[in-house]
Write a protein that holds these residues in place. Structure first.
Motif, PDB file in Angstrom:
ATOM      1  N   LYS A  73       0.841  -1.205   0.000  1.00 54.04           N
ATOM      2  CA  LYS A  73       0.000   0.000   0.000  1.00 54.04           C
ATOM      3  C   LYS A  73       0.874   1.253   0.000  1.00 54.04           C
ATOM      4  O   LYS A  73       0.621   2.202  -0.745  1.00 54.04           O
ATOM      5  N   VAL A 102      -4.927  -5.923  -1.574  1.00 53.38           N
ATOM      6  CA  VAL A 102      -4.899  -4.465  -1.659  1.00 53.38           C
ATOM      7  C   VAL A 102      -5.701  -4.059  -2.886  1.00 53.38           C
ATOM      8  O   VAL A 102      -5.577  -4.690  -3.946  1.00 53.38           O
ATOM      9  N   TYR A 145      -6.448  -0.862  -5.489  1.00 56.01           N
ATOM     10  CA  TYR A 145      -6.013   0.449  -5.963  1.00 56.01           C
ATOM     11  C   TYR A 145      -7.087   0.956  -6.900  1.00 56.01           C
ATOM     12  O   TYR A 145      -7.351   0.344  -7.938  1.00 56.01           O
ATOM     13  N   VAL A 147      -6.145   3.703  -2.064  1.00 56.75           N
ATOM     14  CA  VAL A 147      -5.432   2.440  -1.851  1.00 56.75           C
ATOM     15  C   VAL A 147      -5.901   1.896  -0.507  1.00 56.75           C
ATOM     16  O   VAL A 147      -5.711   2.517   0.527  1.00 56.75           O
ATOM     17  N   VAL A 163      -6.206  -1.574   2.105  1.00 60.79           N
ATOM     18  CA  VAL A 163      -5.740  -2.906   2.476  1.00 60.79           C
ATOM     19  C   VAL A 163      -6.865  -3.662   3.163  1.00 60.79           C
ATOM     20  O   VAL A 163      -7.516  -3.135   4.065  1.00 60.79           O
TER      21      VAL A 163
END
Length: 155
Positions: free
Chosen positions: A46, A134, A136, A148, A150
């Motif tokens: 990240k 993750v 994006y 972003v 997680v």
């Protein structure tokens, strides 16, 4: 005569048994570090993605291309609104090793990245079902920037 002080054999055995019981109950807590390591790896990814997108945006701003809603290449990295696109030619090119070390799948304007899987997944749901990945999300407006996130609930 002077009496010598010390521990008897029974006392030593009792202490060893108590230490053994403590080791058996406490050791699994300290030895199962794999999930923590995987979650930390995702946090590192990240950070790499956030940092790379910021650097690319800075380069796009210097070039005066941060307002373009169309795909523009900045130093070989596909961008939209100055930020890397959620593709292998976008953020995948900006983060060194992303395509080689991780499994990733594009889903709309989002790139889902997880730990390397063989065979390489073709659907984002194959990565998200691990609950260790993750996401994006590329910029969709001039003021939105990238996101972003997680997810590490079951690493």
């Amino acid at each position: 005569m002077k009496r010598q002080g010390g521990f008897t054999l029974i006392e030593l055995v009792v202490v060893i048994v108590i230490l053994g019981i403590l080791a058996v109950t406490a050791a699994p807590k300290f030895l199962n570090l794999q999930s923590d390591a995987r979650a930390s790896s995702l946090q590192g990814l990240k950070g790499a993605m956030s940092g790379a997108s910021g650097i690319v945006y800075g380069k796009a701003a210097i070039d005066g291309k941060e307002t373009s809603e169309k795909t523009v290449a900045i130093d070989g990295i596909d961008t939209v609104y100055g930020y890397p696109k959620a593709t292998s030619a976008g953020i995948g090119a900006a983060v060194v090793g992303l395509d080689e070390d991780w499994s990733s799948v594009v889903s709309g304007s989002t790139l889902v990245v997880g730990f390397k899987q063989d065979p390489k997944p073709t659907l984002a749901s194959k990565i998200t079902e691990t609950n260790c990945y993750v996401t994006y999300s590329e910029a969709t407006t001039l003021s939105s920037g990238v996101s972003v996130i997680v997810t590490a609930t079951k690493c």
